[in-house]
Scaffold this active site. Structure first.
Site, PDB file in Angstrom:
ATOM      1  N   HIS A 107      48.533  35.626  32.363  1.00  0.00           N
ATOM      2  CA  HIS A 107      47.804  36.940  32.701  1.00  0.00           C
ATOM      3  C   HIS A 107      46.304  36.721  31.732  1.00  0.00           C
ATOM      4  CE1 HIS A 107      46.681  40.715  34.086  1.00  0.00           C
ATOM      5  NE2 HIS A 107      46.635  41.564  33.081  1.00  0.00           N
ATOM      6  N   SER A 131      42.033  42.244  34.345  1.00  0.00           N
ATOM      7  CA  SER A 131      43.308  43.282  34.472  1.00  0.00           C
ATOM      8  C   SER A 131      42.646  44.572  34.936  1.00  0.00           C
ATOM      9  CB  SER A 131      44.125  43.206  33.250  1.00  0.00           C
ATOM     10  OG  SER A 131      45.306  43.694  33.393  1.00  0.00           O
TER      11      SER A 131
END
Length: 253
Positions: free
Chosen positions: A234, A84
């Site tokens: 995610h 990320s």
């Protein structure tokens, strides 16, 4: 200087956590990479974990932090994994200092711009009033109002620590994140290119890397491949650490 945990001997492998995370998030996977023969550096990025707090917060500065960390530790040739926000930093490090990075793994983030989408999380974090000396359970109850997802709350609770007896606090610099949240979504500079092996691993249930992003990713990283871990979101490395490790280990060998 960035705080880090260093384990093992061999080729230096730097692991960069995501927004609101810290090095501890990668402890288990780091141990597996040590067994593969890497010297693993788990970093806390600026304003996160045990690293320094600063009013200045940008990808350019965080990439510079990583470069200076490498210089201070005599690391001239590294492999790097970033998730990320950490993945965006890894991309920038690789494009700015291509002689430093041999291979790179980017977990569930692309080089593109991302619109602000952390509002609920920030609202929950800002709702915690540490002046009333809440317990850990009380902090979680406040977070639950804004952040219904259990996994996300547990991830955030890992940054909770006893600042002094009876007084909890978050390790990350929430005050600066409130002011600089738009920095998190910024795109990689258009002229950035890294022409060494790069692996993008995305979550099958995540919308961070879309099929329509593939060509754009190849423009920045012509020697890249993109693979998907099915049925994860995610936080793919936490949801399916076994498959994440297998993919990463095979690529790094």
């Amino acid at each position: 200087m960035l705080y880090s945990k260093i384990e093992g001997t061999g080729k230096p492998l730097l692991i960069l956590h995501g927004f609101l995370g810290m090095s501890d998030n990668w402890k288990s996977l780091g141990t597996q990479f040590v067994a593969d023969g890497f010297q693993v550096h788990l970093l806390d990025l600026r304003n996160h974990g045990r690293s320094f707090h600063s009013d200045d917060f940008s990808y350019e500065l965080m990439a510079q932090d990583v470069f200076e960390y490498c210089q201070a530790n005599g690391l001239e040739s590294i492999v790097i994994i970033g998730h990320s926000m950490g993945g965006k930093i890894a991309m920038l490090v690789a494009t700015l200092y291509p002689n430093l990075v041999d291979k790179m793994i980017v977990a569930d983030i692309g080089p593109k711009f991302y619109a602000p989408h952390h509002q609920d999380i920030l609202a929950g974090l800002n709702a915690v009033d540490f002046s009333v000396k809440p317990s850990r359970n009380a902090v979680e109850e406040v977070l639950k109002v804004h952040i219904p997802d259990f996994g996300t709350r547990q991830f955030l609770m890992k940054s909770l620590y006893w600042q002094e007896p009876g007084q909890l606090a978050f390790r990350f610099n929430l005050k600066v994140f409130n002011k600089k949240i738009e920095e998190i979504g910024k795109a990689l500079p258009a002229a950035s290119i890294f022409e060494k092996p790069t692996l993008f691993i995305r979550g099958g249930n995540s919308n961070y890397i879309l099929d329509s992003d593939f060509d754009m990713i190849k423009n920045y990283f012509p020697v890249s491949e993109i693979t998907t871990i099915p049925n994860v979101g995610h936080w793919l490395h936490a949801e399916n650490p076994k498959l994440f490790y297998e993919l990463a280990s095979a690529f790094l060998k």
